[in-house]
Design an enzyme around this catalytic site. Sequence first.
Site: not given
Ligand code: FES
Length: 126
Positions: A33, A102
């Site tokens: 992400c 995450c």
């Molecule tokens: Fe990036 Fe959780 S969406 S660390």
Amino acid sequence: MYSKEVMDHFMNPRNVGEMPDADGVGTEGNPVCGDMMKLFIKVKDNRIEDAKFQTFGCGAAIAVSSMITEMIKGKTLEEAMAISKEQVASALGGLPPQKMHCSNLGADALRKAIDNYRQKQASGTE
Ligand code: FES
């Protein structure tokens, strides 16, 4: 969808901030992400005395960062090194499956901070 531990650490994160006199610093980015975490440690007699973090990321990443800084305080470097992302997630009462990635940030940033500390020791700059 989130456990109460996750919500607690997200709403009231522990150990947020910079540590100007850190003995080791680890920065990790999440390739999934693009979120980032920076983890600072203060080490005395092979034990983590203090830890702080700065995380630019989602709520789960902030909860993971907060929890891991709490988990490592007082631990030896070897004990801290052995903490897995699964242990952090389970200390938080679990993470939803789509948010498990995450939890990578915490354990990886921690390993880098410990490596950074050891490198400084080896090069005699500390
Ligand atoms: Fe990036 Fe959780 S969406 S660390």
